[in-house]
Design an enzyme around this catalytic site. Structure first.
Site, PDB file in Angstrom:
ATOM      1  CE  LYS A 228       5.759 -10.571   3.160  1.00 39.67           C
ATOM      2  NZ  LYS A 228       4.368 -10.079   2.958  1.00 39.67           N
ATOM      3  CG  ASP A 233       5.307  -4.080   3.501  1.00 39.85           C
ATOM      4  OD1 ASP A 233       5.976  -3.264   2.833  1.00 39.85           O
ATOM      5  OD2 ASP A 233       4.302  -4.652   3.063  1.00 39.85           O
ATOM      6  CE  LYS A 240       2.104  -2.610   4.049  1.00 37.79           C
ATOM      7  NZ  LYS A 240       1.027  -3.323   3.372  1.00 37.79           N
ATOM      8  CG  ASP A 310       2.164  -2.528   0.238  1.00 36.79           C
ATOM      9  OD1 ASP A 310       3.000  -3.025   1.014  1.00 36.79           O
ATOM     10  OD2 ASP A 310       0.986  -2.297   0.561  1.00 36.79           O
ATOM     11  NE  ARG A 314       2.743 -10.455  -4.726  1.00 36.84           N
ATOM     12  CZ  ARG A 314       1.440 -10.245  -4.884  1.00 36.84           C
ATOM     13  NH1 ARG A 314       0.898 -10.375  -6.081  1.00 36.84           N
ATOM     14  NH2 ARG A 314       0.669  -9.917  -3.869  1.00 36.84           N
TER      15      ARG A 314
END
Length: 460
Positions: A228, A233, A240, A310, A314
């Site tokens: 990954k 992020d 966040k 968020d 995956r």
């Protein structure tokens, strides 16, 4: 930086590794002056103690490193490294006290103690250098140390200097150093190559998303590593809070780990056909960012309902895993800083992993204990499959309820691997506070265990 052993030299200082239980016996066999000096300085053999014994001219004659007790060593790792950082400048040659079956691990710990992240601020180099102990595989230990150093440096570098293009540059440098081939698919080309979810997650950032694809080796079993590479992020539109965004430069820790492991494999010239796939993106916010309730269609054709932007890791891994699976390699391994749930379950020191392959589990667990790289098996619990199946799409990227978050994430990824053996690591990739051989900051997890186990994993 390059981590390496000191060259053998006649002026290397003899180093005695002494446990608390053995100190008395060792002292009984020493000259009176040595015994008096050791006792006067209060050396007891505890982990982290170091003492130089001078000769009559005040020059180092020998040195002692505390090795603690069996119980104390069980509470941590790299006991010798704790003393190594306290020794004065010089080259040291271990002459007694280090068990043969621990020589390689403890020598590695010494090398790793020399790691410094000094890109933005100068750092004092380690003063004590180790001559490689007899009987260890010097080239392998140095390859492992430098693979780990690569992982740490990539994670430690902030997103301002470690975006998708920078991660690509690091991958290209690694490939070039080992004669590997590399191909990179960037921006809208991802759509043309049917990698839609990588494109969707990364399209809002100024630095374009990409898929990095490295290949090395022409014979042996086939192994594909998928890491990954979310270089930062924000959480996307489900942004966040600041307290959760503070460490998000490390959200490419899975990519950093597989690149470090790839270095170890290639430097060791393992008999394997290696492929490394890294979806490199930033999860940013813009007018074209993907949204909650969007339905995405993956490379595999499975549709995914977005219930939290968020939970992006995956998504990018799914397309890369589907691509990997199309070649049906003997083993696919994904590594990712994927869920907070994994940290809640096992804390920062253990690397949780998922595998249904008994041979993989047996080989990995044995190697993890052998090389002091702790892992913990988590279940691919099939009854939880219903939790990732929403009403209007094949899959849900963020199931409601908060239960079993790392398991449902792993189950989500498993849907994209149907023709290959598959294992997934949900790593933390960060050392919260300094420990022997592990400075505070980025850290590799599970990679040394995988390297040690790889022959048994691929040729059961």
């Amino acid at each position: 930086m390059t981590l390496s052993f000191a060259a053998p030299a006649d002026n290397a200082i003899d180093l005695n590794v002494i446990s608390q239980d053995d100190l008395g016996n060792w002292l009984e066999n020493q000259p009176a002056a040595t015994k008096a000096w050791v006792l006067a300085n209060g050396f007891s053999g505890r982990i982290g103690e170091a003492l130089v014994v001078p000769d009559t001219e005040g020059q180092p004659r020998l040195a002692l490193a505390g090795y603690g007790s069996t119980a104390a060593r069980a509470r941590g790792r790299f006991a010798l490294a704790a003393a190594a950082t306290k020794l004065p400048s010089g080259d040291y040659r271990i002459t007694s006290g280090l068990p043969d079956d621990q020589a390689e691990v403890e020598a590695l710990g010494w090398l790793l103690s020399g790691y410094r992240f000094d890109r933005y601020k100068s750092a004092t180099p380690m003063r004590a250098h180790l001559v490689a102990p007899d009987g260890i595989d010097v080239a392998k230990v140095e390859a492992i140390a430098n693979g780990e150093a690569l992982t740490r440096t990539l994670i430690n570098t902030p997103a301002s200097d470690m975006g998708p293009p920078d991660l690509e540059k690091a991958a290209r440098e690694l490939a070039g150093a080992h004669g590997a081939s590399i191909n990179v698919i960037v921006g809208d080309e991802l759509l043309k190559e049917n990698l839609p979810m990588i494109h969707t997650v990364g399209r809002a950032a100024n630095r374009a998303p990409r898929l990095i694809d490295i290949r090395w080796g022409g014979s042996g079993p086939t192994l594909t590593l998928v890491g990954k590479g979310v270089c930062f992020d924000t959480g996307g539109l489900n942004i966040k809070p600041g307290s959760s965004m503070g460490l998000m430069k490390k959200d490419m820790g899975g990519a950093a780990a597989v690149l470090g492991l790839a270095h170890m494999i290639m430097a060791a010239k393992a008999n394997v056909q290696l492929r490394v796939l890294i979806p490199a993106v930033e999860n940013s916010i813009s007018d074209n960012a993907y949204r909650p309730q969007d339905i995405l269609t993956s490379r595999k054709g499975l549709t995914v309902e977005i219930n939290n932007t968020d939970a992006e890791g995956r998504l990018v891994l799914a397309d890369a895993l589907a691509l990997a699976d199309e070649e049906k390699p003997d083993q696919i391994i994904s590594m990712a800083t994927l869920t907070g749930a994994a940290r809640v379950a096992v804390g920062p020191d253990l690397a949780p992993y998922f595998s249904d392959d008994a041979n993989f589990v047996t080989a990995l667990e044995a190697s993890a204990a052998k090389v002091s790289d702790p892992v913990w098996r988590m279940p691919f619990h099939t009854p939880y499959e219903s939790m990732i199946e929403p009403d209007i799409a094949d899959l849900d990227n963020a199931p409601k309820g908060g239960f079993a978050g790392c398991i449902t994430a792993a189950l989500f990824l498993r849907r994209f691997v149907t023709d290959s053996n598959y294992a997934h690591f949900d790593i933390y990739g960060w050392q919260p506070s300094a420990a022997p051989a592990r400075a505070k900051g980025g850290v590799g997890q599970g990679t040394r265990a995988l390297l040690d186990a790889i022959d048994r994993i691929l040729t059961p």
